[in-house]
Design a protein around this motif. Structure first.
Motif, PDB file in Angstrom:
ATOM      1  N   PHE A 222     -13.530   1.242   0.993  1.00  9.36           N
ATOM      2  CA  PHE A 222     -13.831   2.511   0.322  1.00  9.36           C
ATOM      3  C   PHE A 222     -15.313   2.851   0.450  1.00  9.36           C
ATOM      4  N   ASP A 223     -16.152   1.809   0.468  1.00 12.10           N
ATOM      5  CA  ASP A 223     -17.594   2.056   0.613  1.00 12.10           C
ATOM      6  C   ASP A 223     -17.924   2.748   1.928  1.00 12.10           C
ATOM      7  N   LEU A 259      -6.364   9.984   5.279  1.00 15.08           N
ATOM      8  CA  LEU A 259      -6.344   9.352   3.963  1.00 15.08           C
ATOM      9  C   LEU A 259      -4.918   9.050   3.521  1.00 15.08           C
ATOM     10  N   GLN A 260      -4.023  10.013   3.753  1.00 10.23           N
ATOM     11  CA  GLN A 260      -2.640   9.803   3.329  1.00 10.23           C
ATOM     12  C   GLN A 260      -2.032   8.589   4.004  1.00 10.23           C
ATOM     13  N   VAL A 261      -2.181   8.513   5.327  1.00  6.97           N
ATOM     14  CA  VAL A 261      -1.585   7.404   6.066  1.00  6.97           C
ATOM     15  C   VAL A 261      -2.264   6.087   5.709  1.00  6.97           C
ATOM     16  N   ALA A 262      -3.594   6.099   5.580  1.00  4.78           N
ATOM     17  CA  ALA A 262      -4.324   4.873   5.257  1.00  4.78           C
ATOM     18  C   ALA A 262      -3.928   4.328   3.894  1.00  4.78           C
ATOM     19  N   ALA A 267      -3.879   0.247   3.898  1.00  2.00           N
ATOM     20  CA  ALA A 267      -5.133  -0.060   4.586  1.00  2.00           C
ATOM     21  C   ALA A 267      -6.347   0.313   3.742  1.00  2.00           C
ATOM     22  N   LEU A 268      -6.213   1.314   2.872  1.00  2.00           N
ATOM     23  CA  LEU A 268      -7.298   1.753   1.992  1.00  2.00           C
ATOM     24  C   LEU A 268      -6.857   1.572   0.552  1.00  2.00           C
ATOM     25  N   PRO A 310      -1.678   1.643  -2.415  1.00  2.26           N
ATOM     26  CA  PRO A 310      -0.774   2.638  -1.904  1.00  2.26           C
ATOM     27  C   PRO A 310       0.407   2.911  -2.790  1.00  2.26           C
ATOM     28  N   HIS A 311       1.281   3.586  -2.137  1.00  2.00           N
ATOM     29  CA  HIS A 311       2.462   4.351  -2.489  1.00  2.00           C
ATOM     30  C   HIS A 311       2.080   5.694  -3.076  1.00  2.00           C
TER      31      HIS A 311
END
Length: 352
Positions: A222-223, A259-262, A267-268, A310-311
């Protein structure tokens, strides 16, 4: 059998197959006269495979090629792996010239070795190689970036590793650390031709789940998102007086898609509040608002704290989703123009 094979090579496929069967009939008839259960040796089997089943005689060549490739990789690694001594400067200089020449003459074996080298070598050295290539193909000779651009079809693996190294090279912290426009357009075209990036992120969820790392290991920090969003905001401010609203909108769409996929793939990892705070400084974008404001159902992974991605598969209210407790969730404003669907592939269009 070797004499028979040489004669068969001069025939067409159909007559060669008939001839093989004829010779095998004679061969096995002779075998049966001397033994009740003849032993089928390797020679007849190879003739059948080559001239009846059309398996080339050089079927053993592939393993030899693989061995040759392994030897090439080992030699390349021994030549150019950093040793932490005075020879590293000469080693890196020679490597930069070698890979640059390989790009110029499209030497795929060298590019494949370079891709493996980039994958295994500490980032500080990968950045040096990336800088050498950028200098050669984006700075010294105008228009030479087209030569580098063609490497995508020759060695996608090298291009993927090169993109990773370029990402580490330019951190947008100063004017010197902003990538040249030609380089950006080339990478956009690479991604446009083959969306390696979002598809790879979408595959991560399965692999992370199999290794029990889903929701535990954030591959995109995130950084790292903070300077990216700040730079997008700065560029949007510069473009705003130039009537570039469509370009700004497209850039924010791409950010929202990534962002949505990550986040959906694990992954994020970040809190929804942190993401909203970060993106609040950006110009309004319907798709981005859709991504960051959608309700996040509780993750099935116990190790994932509440409120974390996620989700993000449930679309926000106002997009056809029916909440379990309507009274507990005030309706959100509608953002028309984009559909929010889990697992959806996003068409990628380069910024012109």
């Amino acid at each position: 059998m070797s004499d028979i094979r040489h004669s068969l090579l001069r025939r067409d496929a159909l007559s060669a197959a008939k001839e093989v069967l004829y010779h095998l009939d004679i061969y096995f008839s002779s075998q049966l006269q001397s033994a009740p259960l003849p032993i089928v040796d390797k020679g007849p089997v190879e003739l059948l495979e080559e001239f009846v089943f059309q398996v080339p005689k050089e079927r053993g060549a592939q393993p030899k090629e693989q061995t040759k490739d392994s030897v090439r990789q080992i030699i390349f690694s021994s030549l150019f792996s950093p040793q932490g001594n005075k020879a590293d400067d000469s080693r890196m200089s020679l490597l930069g010239k070698l890979v640059s020449m390989a790009v110029a003459v499209c030497r795929i074996p060298v590019l494949e070795c370079a891709a493996s080298w980039l994958q295994r070598t500490p980032v500080v050295y990968c950045v040096r190689l990336a800088r050498a290539l950028v200098d050669d193909y984006c700075c010294l000779v105008p228009g030479s970036v087209q030569t580098l651009k063609q490497m995508f079809s020759a060695s996608p693996r090298f291009c993927c590793q090169f993109i990773t190294s370029v990402t580490a090279l330019y951190d947008l912290s100063s004017d010197d650390l902003i990538p040249p426009l030609d380089l950006l357009e080339m990478i956009v075209n690479w991604i446009f031709e083959d969306s390696s990036v979002l598809q790879v992120l979408m595959m991560l969820q399965v692999h992370l789940t199999e290794k029990n790392l889903y929701g535990r290991l954030g591959l995109i920090l995130f950084d790292h998102m903070v300077p990216l969003v700040e730079e997008i905001n700065r560029l949007a401010d510069e473009l705003n007086p130039l009537n570039a609203s469509q370009e700004i909108e497209l850039s924010l769409d791409r950010l929202a898609q990534a962002l949505q996929v990550a986040m959906a793939s694990g992954a994020l990892l970040c809190t929804r509040d942190d993401l909203r705070t970060l993106c609040s400084r950006l110009p309004h974008n319907n798709l981005l608002q859709l991504v960051i404001s959608g309700p996040v159902p509780q993750s099935p992974h116990a190790a994932l704290p509440p409120g974390f991605y996620p989700h993000i598969h449930t679309p926000p209210l106002g997009y056809g989703a029916v909440p379990a407790h309507p009274a507990a969730h005030p309706a959100l404003p509608t953002h028309p123009g984009h559909t929010f669907i889990s697992g959806m592939t996003f068409p990628f269009r380069p910024i012109r």
